[in-house]
Design a protein around this motif. Structure first.
Motif, PDB file in Angstrom:
ATOM      1  N   GLU A 155       0.751  -1.141  -0.021  1.00  0.00           N
ATOM      2  CA  GLU A 155       0.369   0.319  -0.207  1.00  0.00           C
ATOM      3  C   GLU A 155       1.146   1.077   0.155  1.00  0.00           C
ATOM      4  O   GLU A 155       1.727   1.126   0.579  1.00  0.00           O
ATOM      5  N   LEU A 156       0.044   2.179  -0.983  1.00  0.00           N
ATOM      6  CA  LEU A 156       1.703   3.483  -0.489  1.00  0.00           C
ATOM      7  C   LEU A 156       0.163   5.009  -0.660  1.00  0.00           C
ATOM      8  O   LEU A 156      -0.487   5.010  -0.868  1.00  0.00           O
ATOM      9  N   ASP A 157       0.725   5.734   0.532  1.00  0.00           N
ATOM     10  CA  ASP A 157       0.460   6.700   0.719  1.00  0.00           C
ATOM     11  C   ASP A 157       1.518   7.988   0.043  1.00  0.00           C
ATOM     12  O   ASP A 157       2.242   8.276   0.717  1.00  0.00           O
ATOM     13  N   VAL A 158       1.006   8.698  -0.736  1.00  0.00           N
ATOM     14  CA  VAL A 158       1.983  10.349  -0.699  1.00  0.00           C
ATOM     15  C   VAL A 158       1.540  11.296  -0.048  1.00  0.00           C
ATOM     16  O   VAL A 158       0.685  11.291   0.517  1.00  0.00           O
ATOM     17  N   LYS A 159       2.283  11.566   1.007  1.00  0.00           N
ATOM     18  CA  LYS A 159       1.750  12.701   2.224  1.00  0.00           C
ATOM     19  C   LYS A 159       2.538  14.620   1.625  1.00  0.00           C
ATOM     20  O   LYS A 159       1.940  14.682   2.713  1.00  0.00           O
ATOM     21  N   GLY A 160       3.183  14.350   0.845  1.00  0.00           N
ATOM     22  CA  GLY A 160       3.500  15.439   0.583  1.00  0.00           C
ATOM     23  C   GLY A 160       4.551  15.780  -0.449  1.00  0.00           C
ATOM     24  O   GLY A 160       5.062  14.732  -0.857  1.00  0.00           O
ATOM     25  N   ALA A 161       5.102  16.773  -1.481  1.00  0.00           N
ATOM     26  CA  ALA A 161       5.672  16.788  -2.540  1.00  0.00           C
ATOM     27  C   ALA A 161       7.600  16.982  -2.252  1.00  0.00           C
ATOM     28  O   ALA A 161       7.426  17.225  -1.103  1.00  0.00           O
ATOM     29  N   THR A 162       8.227  16.312  -2.571  1.00  0.00           N
ATOM     30  CA  THR A 162       9.671  16.026  -2.852  1.00  0.00           C
ATOM     31  C   THR A 162      10.024  16.883  -3.777  1.00  0.00           C
ATOM     32  O   THR A 162       9.764  16.899  -5.146  1.00  0.00           O
ATOM     33  N   LEU A 163      11.445  17.907  -3.207  1.00  0.00           N
ATOM     34  CA  LEU A 163      11.743  18.847  -4.419  1.00  0.00           C
ATOM     35  C   LEU A 163      13.238  17.982  -4.481  1.00  0.00           C
ATOM     36  O   LEU A 163      13.992  17.433  -3.640  1.00  0.00           O
ATOM     37  N   VAL A 164      13.900  18.156  -5.758  1.00  0.00           N
ATOM     38  CA  VAL A 164      15.564  18.646  -6.118  1.00  0.00           C
ATOM     39  C   VAL A 164      15.671  18.979  -4.953  1.00  0.00           C
ATOM     40  O   VAL A 164      15.715  20.307  -4.406  1.00  0.00           O
ATOM     41  N   GLY A 165      17.033  18.467  -4.619  1.00  0.00           N
ATOM     42  CA  GLY A 165      17.688  19.019  -3.864  1.00  0.00           C
ATOM     43  C   GLY A 165      17.281  18.166  -2.112  1.00  0.00           C
ATOM     44  O   GLY A 165      17.904  18.441  -1.816  1.00  0.00           O
ATOM     45  N   ASP A 166      16.413  17.538  -2.377  1.00  0.00           N
ATOM     46  CA  ASP A 166      15.566  17.304  -0.761  1.00  0.00           C
ATOM     47  C   ASP A 166      16.835  15.678  -0.069  1.00  0.00           C
ATOM     48  O   ASP A 166      17.410  15.208  -2.100  1.00  0.00           O
ATOM     49  N   THR A 167      17.408  15.442   0.716  1.00  0.00           N
ATOM     50  CA  THR A 167      17.774  14.965   1.176  1.00  0.00           C
ATOM     51  C   THR A 167      17.168  13.370   1.485  1.00  0.00           C
ATOM     52  O   THR A 167      16.525  14.318   2.890  1.00  0.00           O
ATOM     53  N   LEU A 168      16.692  12.081   1.293  1.00  0.00           N
ATOM     54  CA  LEU A 168      16.045  11.513   1.868  1.00  0.00           C
ATOM     55  C   LEU A 168      16.762  10.088   2.722  1.00  0.00           C
ATOM     56  O   LEU A 168      17.127   9.631   2.400  1.00  0.00           O
ATOM     57  N   GLN A 169      15.883   9.418   4.113  1.00  0.00           N
ATOM     58  CA  GLN A 169      16.509   8.494   4.308  1.00  0.00           C
ATOM     59  C   GLN A 169      14.964   7.886   4.244  1.00  0.00           C
ATOM     60  O   GLN A 169      13.919   8.109   4.036  1.00  0.00           O
ATOM     61  N   VAL A 170      15.501   6.069   4.890  1.00  0.00           N
ATOM     62  CA  VAL A 170      14.123   5.964   5.561  1.00  0.00           C
ATOM     63  C   VAL A 170      13.764   5.096   6.759  1.00  0.00           C
ATOM     64  O   VAL A 170      14.764   4.748   7.027  1.00  0.00           O
ATOM     65  N   ASP A 171      12.534   5.023   7.172  1.00  0.00           N
ATOM     66  CA  ASP A 171      12.828   4.703   8.718  1.00  0.00           C
ATOM     67  C   ASP A 171      11.825   3.470   9.074  1.00  0.00           C
ATOM     68  O   ASP A 171      10.350   3.979   7.898  1.00  0.00           O
ATOM     69  N   MET A 172      12.118   2.843   8.727  1.00  0.00           N
ATOM     70  CA  MET A 172      11.316   1.401   8.467  1.00  0.00           C
ATOM     71  C   MET A 172      10.945   0.399   9.572  1.00  0.00           C
ATOM     72  O   MET A 172      12.218   0.458  10.495  1.00  0.00           O
ATOM     73  N   GLU A 173       9.620   0.403   9.719  1.00  0.00           N
ATOM     74  CA  GLU A 173       9.287  -1.138  10.838  1.00  0.00           C
ATOM     75  C   GLU A 173       9.083  -1.906  10.521  1.00  0.00           C
ATOM     76  O   GLU A 173       7.579  -2.092   9.616  1.00  0.00           O
ATOM     77  N   VAL A 174       8.762  -2.760  11.195  1.00  0.00           N
ATOM     78  CA  VAL A 174       9.034  -4.802  10.767  1.00  0.00           C
ATOM     79  C   VAL A 174       7.767  -4.292  11.761  1.00  0.00           C
ATOM     80  O   VAL A 174       7.205  -4.587  12.775  1.00  0.00           O
ATOM     81  N   ILE A 175       6.088  -4.906  10.976  1.00  0.00           N
ATOM     82  CA  ILE A 175       4.680  -5.062  11.409  1.00  0.00           C
ATOM     83  C   ILE A 175       4.755  -5.894  11.259  1.00  0.00           C
ATOM     84  O   ILE A 175       3.216  -6.163  11.465  1.00  0.00           O
ATOM     85  N   GLU A 176       4.966  -7.016  10.131  1.00  0.00           N
ATOM     86  CA  GLU A 176       4.234  -8.688   9.508  1.00  0.00           C
ATOM     87  C   GLU A 176       5.337  -9.292   9.934  1.00  0.00           C
ATOM     88  O   GLU A 176       6.736  -8.655   9.271  1.00  0.00           O
ATOM     89  N   SER A 177       5.905 -11.028  10.619  1.00  0.00           N
ATOM     90  CA  SER A 177       6.671 -11.162  10.150  1.00  0.00           C
ATOM     91  C   SER A 177       6.582 -12.884  10.809  1.00  0.00           C
ATOM     92  O   SER A 177       6.499 -12.800  11.616  1.00  0.00           O
ATOM     93  N   ARG A 178       5.907 -13.510   9.111  1.00  0.00           N
ATOM     94  CA  ARG A 178       6.608 -14.934   9.296  1.00  0.00           C
ATOM     95  C   ARG A 178       6.333 -16.079   8.638  1.00  0.00           C
ATOM     96  O   ARG A 178       6.902 -15.688   7.202  1.00  0.00           O
ATOM     97  N   ALA A 179       6.527 -17.177   9.007  1.00  0.00           N
ATOM     98  CA  ALA A 179       7.431 -17.819   7.697  1.00  0.00           C
ATOM     99  C   ALA A 179       5.828 -18.625   6.886  1.00  0.00           C
ATOM    100  O   ALA A 179       5.017 -18.325   7.763  1.00  0.00           O
TER     101      ALA A 179
END
Length: 157
Positions: free
Chosen positions: A96-120
Protein backbone atom coordinates in the motif's frame (compact mmCIF):
# COMPACT_ATOMS: atom_id res chain seq x y z
CA UNK A 1 38.55 -16.88 -5.31
CA UNK A 2 36.51 -16.96 -2.09
CA UNK A 3 38.33 -16.78 1.21
CA UNK A 4 36.29 -18.20 4.10
CA UNK A 5 38.38 -16.34 6.70
CA UNK A 6 36.58 -13.09 5.90
CA UNK A 7 33.02 -12.23 6.81
CA UNK A 8 31.15 -10.74 3.87
CA UNK A 9 29.86 -7.20 4.44
CA UNK A 10 26.57 -5.93 3.07
CA UNK A 11 24.66 -9.21 3.41
CA UNK A 12 20.95 -8.66 4.02
CA UNK A 13 18.88 -9.85 6.93
CA UNK A 14 17.17 -13.24 7.01
CA UNK A 15 13.44 -13.14 7.73
CA UNK A 16 14.12 -14.47 11.24
CA UNK A 17 16.19 -11.31 11.91
CA UNK A 18 13.09 -9.19 11.28
CA UNK A 19 10.78 -9.61 14.30
CA UNK A 20 7.68 -7.43 14.59
CA UNK A 21 8.64 -4.11 16.17
CA UNK A 22 12.26 -4.00 14.93
CA UNK A 23 13.13 -0.57 13.53
CA UNK A 24 15.77 0.55 11.04
CA UNK A 25 16.86 3.83 9.48
CA UNK A 26 18.74 3.95 6.20
CA UNK A 27 21.48 6.39 5.32
CA UNK A 28 20.39 9.56 3.54
CA UNK A 29 20.60 10.31 -0.16
CA UNK A 30 20.09 13.65 -1.89
CA UNK A 31 17.89 13.89 -4.99
CA UNK A 32 19.77 15.72 -7.73
CA UNK A 33 18.57 17.41 -10.90
CA UNK A 34 20.24 14.61 -12.87
CA UNK A 35 18.14 12.02 -10.97
CA UNK A 36 14.94 13.81 -12.00
CA UNK A 37 15.98 14.25 -15.64
CA UNK A 38 17.18 10.66 -16.00
CA UNK A 39 14.01 9.30 -14.41
CA UNK A 40 11.56 11.30 -16.52
CA UNK A 41 13.61 10.51 -19.62
CA UNK A 42 13.60 6.77 -19.01
CA UNK A 43 9.94 6.58 -17.95
CA UNK A 44 8.51 9.09 -20.42
CA UNK A 45 6.97 11.13 -17.59
CA UNK A 46 7.41 14.35 -19.54
CA UNK A 47 5.08 16.39 -17.32
CA UNK A 48 5.29 20.19 -17.20
CA UNK A 49 5.60 19.99 -13.41
CA UNK A 50 8.91 18.20 -13.92
CA UNK A 51 10.46 19.70 -17.06
CA UNK A 52 9.23 23.26 -17.72
CA UNK A 53 10.88 25.92 -15.53
CA UNK A 54 8.46 28.71 -16.49
CA UNK A 55 5.45 26.53 -15.75
CA UNK A 56 6.99 25.40 -12.44
CA UNK A 57 7.69 28.99 -11.37
CA UNK A 58 4.23 30.30 -12.29
CA UNK A 59 1.85 27.33 -11.97
CA UNK A 60 3.34 24.73 -9.62
CA UNK A 61 1.89 24.64 -6.09
CA UNK A 62 5.45 24.80 -4.70
CA UNK A 63 7.08 27.07 -7.31
CA UNK A 64 10.03 24.64 -7.11
CA UNK A 65 11.31 21.53 -8.93
CA UNK A 66 9.23 18.66 -7.59
CA UNK A 67 9.97 15.03 -8.35
CA UNK A 68 7.48 12.26 -9.15
CA UNK A 69 6.42 10.07 -6.25
CA UNK A 70 7.48 7.08 -8.38
CA UNK A 71 11.06 8.39 -8.27
CA UNK A 72 10.83 8.90 -4.49
CA UNK A 73 9.66 5.29 -4.12
CA UNK A 74 12.48 4.07 -6.37
CA UNK A 75 15.14 5.93 -4.38
CA UNK A 76 13.63 4.67 -1.12
CA UNK A 77 13.68 1.07 -2.38
CA UNK A 78 17.33 1.47 -3.39
CA UNK A 79 18.22 2.65 0.11
CA UNK A 80 16.30 -0.24 1.67
CA UNK A 81 17.77 -2.89 -0.64
CA UNK A 82 21.39 -1.95 -0.12
CA UNK A 83 21.04 -2.13 3.66
CA UNK A 84 18.62 -5.00 4.33
CA UNK A 85 17.94 -7.28 1.34
CA UNK A 86 21.21 -8.17 -0.41
CA UNK A 87 21.21 -11.94 -1.08
CA UNK A 88 18.13 -12.47 1.13
CA UNK A 89 15.26 -10.75 -0.69
CA UNK A 90 13.36 -13.16 -2.98
CA UNK A 91 10.25 -11.28 -4.07
CA UNK A 92 8.35 -8.02 -3.68
CA UNK A 93 4.74 -9.25 -3.30
CA UNK A 94 2.75 -6.03 -2.98
CA UNK A 95 2.24 -2.85 -0.99
CA UNK A 96 0.00 0.00 0.00
CA UNK A 97 1.32 3.47 -0.85
CA UNK A 98 0.42 6.89 0.56
CA UNK A 99 1.99 10.07 -0.80
CA UNK A 100 2.13 12.54 2.11
CA UNK A 101 3.73 15.60 0.50
CA UNK A 102 5.89 17.06 -2.23
CA UNK A 103 9.51 16.05 -2.65
CA UNK A 104 11.85 18.58 -4.25
CA UNK A 105 15.10 18.42 -6.16
CA UNK A 106 17.74 18.96 -3.46
CA UNK A 107 15.87 17.10 -0.72
CA UNK A 108 17.83 14.46 1.15
CA UNK A 109 15.81 11.33 1.84
CA UNK A 110 16.18 8.51 4.33
CA UNK A 111 13.82 5.63 5.07
CA UNK A 112 12.58 4.76 8.53
CA UNK A 113 11.42 1.13 8.56
CA UNK A 114 9.41 -0.75 11.15
CA UNK A 115 8.62 -4.45 10.86
CA UNK A 116 4.84 -4.86 11.19
CA UNK A 117 4.49 -8.51 10.08
CA UNK A 118 6.92 -11.41 10.12
CA UNK A 119 6.13 -15.10 9.72
CA UNK A 120 7.32 -18.31 8.14
CA UNK A 121 6.15 -18.99 4.60
CA UNK A 122 4.04 -22.09 3.91
CA UNK A 123 6.92 -23.93 2.26
CA UNK A 124 10.67 -23.83 2.10
CA UNK A 125 13.11 -22.03 4.36
CA UNK A 126 11.51 -18.65 3.68
CA UNK A 127 9.45 -16.04 5.42
CA UNK A 128 7.07 -13.17 4.73
CA UNK A 129 8.02 -9.77 6.12
CA UNK A 130 6.00 -6.56 5.88
CA UNK A 131 7.48 -3.24 6.92
CA UNK A 132 6.09 0.26 7.24
CA UNK A 133 8.55 2.44 5.35
CA UNK A 134 8.39 6.18 5.93
CA UNK A 135 10.42 8.34 3.55
CA UNK A 136 11.71 11.30 5.57
CA UNK A 137 13.32 14.52 4.29
CA UNK A 138 16.17 16.46 5.85
CA UNK A 139 13.51 18.64 7.54
CA UNK A 140 11.93 15.64 9.26
CA UNK A 141 8.86 15.64 6.98
CA UNK A 142 7.35 12.32 5.89
CA UNK A 143 6.72 12.64 2.14
CA UNK A 144 5.78 9.04 1.34
CA UNK A 145 4.79 5.95 3.30
CA UNK A 146 4.47 2.41 1.98
CA UNK A 147 4.09 -1.09 3.38
CA UNK A 148 5.87 -3.66 1.21
CA UNK A 149 5.33 -7.37 1.75
CA UNK A 150 8.43 -9.35 0.81
CA UNK A 151 9.37 -12.99 0.53
CA UNK A 152 12.75 -13.37 2.23
CA UNK A 153 15.33 -16.09 2.59
CA UNK A 154 15.58 -17.90 5.92
CA UNK A 155 18.60 -19.07 7.86
CA UNK A 156 19.84 -22.47 6.79
CA UNK A 157 18.73 -25.14 9.25
Amino acid sequence: MADTEYEELGHGFFWQDMPVGRKFRTIGRTLFESDLMSFIGVTGMQELLFNNLEYIENESPTGKRIVPAALVLSIAEGLVMQSTLQKTGFAFLGMELDVKGATLVGDTLQVDMEVIESRAASKGDRGLVRTRNSVITQNGDCVLEYTPLRLMKGRES
